[in-house]
Design an enzyme around this catalytic site. Structure first.
Site, PDB file in Angstrom:
ATOM      1  N   ARG A  67       0.872  -1.194   0.000  1.00  0.00           N
ATOM      2  CA  ARG A  67       0.000   0.000   0.000  1.00  0.00           C
ATOM      3  C   ARG A  67       0.900   1.232   0.000  1.00  0.00           C
ATOM      4  NH1 ARG A  67       0.447   1.864   5.325  1.00  0.00           N
ATOM      5  NH2 ARG A  67       0.173   0.210   6.856  1.00  0.00           N
ATOM      6  N   HIS A 122      -2.119   3.558   6.582  1.00  0.00           N
ATOM      7  CA  HIS A 122      -2.998   2.439   6.939  1.00  0.00           C
ATOM      8  C   HIS A 122      -4.459   2.907   6.864  1.00  0.00           C
ATOM      9  CE1 HIS A 122      -4.703  -0.909   9.145  1.00  0.00           C
ATOM     10  NE2 HIS A 122      -5.237  -0.051   9.982  1.00  0.00           N
ATOM     11  N   TYR A 146       6.875   5.327  10.753  1.00  0.00           N
ATOM     12  CA  TYR A 146       7.421   3.967  10.843  1.00  0.00           C
ATOM     13  C   TYR A 146       8.025   3.418   9.557  1.00  0.00           C
ATOM     14  CZ  TYR A 146       2.698   2.822   9.051  1.00  0.00           C
ATOM     15  OH  TYR A 146       1.549   2.780   8.314  1.00  0.00           O
TER      16      TYR A 146
HETATM   17  C1  LIG Z   1      -9.329  -8.460  16.213  1.00  0.00           C
HETATM   18  C2  LIG Z   1      -8.678  -7.156  15.932  1.00  0.00           C
HETATM   19  N1  LIG Z   1      -7.500  -6.856  16.525  1.00  0.00           N
HETATM   20  C3  LIG Z   1      -6.892  -5.668  16.249  1.00  0.00           C
HETATM   21  C4  LIG Z   1      -7.476  -4.762  15.408  1.00  0.00           C
HETATM   22  C5  LIG Z   1      -6.784  -3.434  15.114  1.00  0.00           C
HETATM   23  N2  LIG Z   1      -6.299  -3.441  13.730  1.00  0.00           N
HETATM   24  C6  LIG Z   1      -6.956  -2.802  12.752  1.00  0.00           C
HETATM   25  S1  LIG Z   1      -6.207  -2.983  11.260  1.00  0.00           S
HETATM   26  C7  LIG Z   1      -4.981  -3.920  11.915  1.00  0.00           C
HETATM   27  C8  LIG Z   1      -3.859  -4.443  11.051  1.00  0.00           C
HETATM   28  C9  LIG Z   1      -4.280  -5.468  10.068  1.00  0.00           C
HETATM   29  O1  LIG Z   1      -3.238  -5.733   9.183  1.00  0.00           O
HETATM   30  P1  LIG Z   1      -3.446  -6.652   7.921  1.00  0.00           P
HETATM   31  O2  LIG Z   1      -4.221  -7.865   8.293  1.00  0.00           O
HETATM   32  O3  LIG Z   1      -2.114  -6.860   7.314  1.00  0.00           O
HETATM   33  O4  LIG Z   1      -4.395  -5.794   6.948  1.00  0.00           O
HETATM   34  P2  LIG Z   1      -4.087  -4.387   6.234  1.00  0.00           P
HETATM   35  O5  LIG Z   1      -4.606  -3.335   7.172  1.00  0.00           O
HETATM   36  O6  LIG Z   1      -2.620  -4.277   5.999  1.00  0.00           O
HETATM   37  O7  LIG Z   1      -4.878  -4.405   4.974  1.00  0.00           O
HETATM   38  C10 LIG Z   1      -5.161  -4.079  13.287  1.00  0.00           C
HETATM   39  C11 LIG Z   1      -4.243  -4.820  14.171  1.00  0.00           C
HETATM   40  C12 LIG Z   1      -8.729  -5.102  14.822  1.00  0.00           C
HETATM   41  N3  LIG Z   1      -9.319  -4.287  13.973  1.00  0.00           N
HETATM   42  N4  LIG Z   1      -9.291  -6.297  15.098  1.00  0.00           N
END
Ligand SMILES: Cc1ncc(C[n+]2csc(CCOP(=O)(O)OP(=O)(O)O)c2C)c(N)n1
Ligand SMILES: [Mg+2]
Length: 356
Positions: free
Chosen positions: A252, A256, A265
């Site tokens: 990306r 985020h 970061y």
């Molecule tokens: C169960 C849960 N834990 C933590 C979060 C907080 N959170 C939101 S996005 C994210 C990162 C997810 O990363 P990834 O799976 O790589 O997806 P991306 O955002 O990179 O598309 C986190 C930890 C959440 N939404 N749900």
């Protein structure tokens, strides 16, 4: 493992086809559809970021850079298939037929935004990470029990593979041989955490081995690799071959979400470099130019049409009457709990200017 799961590329960074066996399947019609959807998804994403900056939608999760993953996989779906997205996958849902108006309503925090067009099996975006994987496995298994030829696709990120739900979803699908495609977009970050700090494995595709299902690693910025590998996985699912885990390696470019600051970061030079080399749209353009299929006027027409489509959706969304704050409380449970009732009372007391 990197040798066992090599990253499949159909087209290189210069837009040259590396796998001649696909050459015949890369028709002008397919290429035009891919290009149109790539442009449409990118323009919509950029507009959403701008709307958020103007305070016209809420916090927004951009997907710029990941368009080939989303467009290529969604174009491989059939009408009756299920689609389970995350908060970053509206590039896929709009390609599969979700309306821009409803996607914008979602980002305005409206529950109406979760309603798909009639007949489209598109789930609301999953914000709790990985919870949509067991749902997709279950929906796919239900289709199998009913004896249909429908399959499910579920999107999730690299970070989601560290959640229990990822493993439960894959295990259930494997045991029950469910017709589901687990489509992982490995954008190499879970918010600020790089993949090297999330897992010890070098690939995500290899996690398929633990469930004895097909696993494949592809270049997620190569729309042909995404389209043909997803098509293959869906075919396998429909024909009783069980689930597939696809790892689409991507990036990306931006934050985020609009609430995040990636300069804290990671080095911004990386995104700049990737825009010039591996960008999914630039790559397809290079291929189209070689074929003599790139026509500036046609591209301008697409951009004009998409601008009009987006403007129309925004106009419709901004005409929707204000939400009723009671909705926040009334639709959480079928029978309201006392805690929700108290919160509702407190909210309306606050709105009237009193205290709770
Ligand atoms: C169960 C849960 N834990 C933590 C979060 C907080 N959170 C939101 S996005 C994210 C990162 C997810 O990363 P990834 O799976 O790589 O997806 P991306 O955002 O990179 O598309 C986190 C930890 C959440 N939404 N749900
Ligand atoms: Mg990620």
């Amino acid at each position: 493992m990197e040798q066992q799961f090599p990253m499949i590329q159909v087209m290189d960074y210069e837009g040259c086809i590396l796998m001649p066996e696909y050459r015949k399947k890369i028709t002008k019609e397919l290429v035009m559809a891919c290009y149109r959807h790539l442009i449409r998804t990118r323009m919509f994403d950029r507009k959403c970021v701008s709307l958020q900056r103007q305070g016209r939608i809420g916090t927004y999760a951009p997907y710029e850079g990941q368009e080939a993953c989303q467009v290529g996989s969604a174009l491989a779906l059939e009408e009756g298939d299920w689609l389970f997205p995350t908060y970053r996958d509206h590039g896929a849902t709009m390609t599969f037929g979700h309306s821009l108006k409803h996607i914008l309503l979602y980002w305005k925090g409206r529950n109406e935004g979760c309603i798909p067009p009639n007949g489209k099996k598109i789930f609301p975006p999953s914000v709790p990470i990985a919870t949509q994987l067991p749902h997709a496995a279950g929906a796919a298994y239900a289709e199998k029990r009913k004896g249909t030829m429908n399959a499910a696709i579920v999107y999730f990120g690299d970070g989601a593979t560290s959640e229990g739900d990822f493993h439960e979803g894959l295990n259930f699908a494997s045991v029950f041989h469910a017709p589901v495609v687990f489509f992982n977009q490995n954008n190499q970050y879970a918010i600020s955490v790089p993949i090297t700090r999330q897992m010890k494995t070098k690939t995500i595709a290899q996690k398929a081995l633990a469930y004895d299902i097909e696993g494949v690693r592809i270049d997620g910025n190569d729309i042909f690799a995404v389209y043909f590998e997803t098509e293959k996985a869906l075919e396998r699912a429909r024909n009783g071959g069980g689930p597939t885990l696809i790892e689409a390696v991507t990036w990306r470019y931006g934050a985020h979400t609009t609430a995040d600051d990636p300069t804290k970061y990671r080095d911004q030079e990386e995104s700049k470099r990737r825009r010039e080399t591996t960008d999914p749209i630039r790559r397809l353009e290079r291929f189209m130019k070689q074929e003599g299929w790139f026509d500036e006027e046609w591209v301008q027409n697409i951009q004009d049409e998409v601008t009009a489509e987006i403007d129309q959706a925004i106009m419709e969304v901004e005409r929707v009457p204000e939400a009723n704050p009671a909705d926040m409380f009334d639709y959480v449970f079928a029978e309201p709990t006392w805690t929700i009732e108290e919160q509702k009372k407190a909210y309306f007391a606050w709105e009237r200017g009193g205290t709770a």
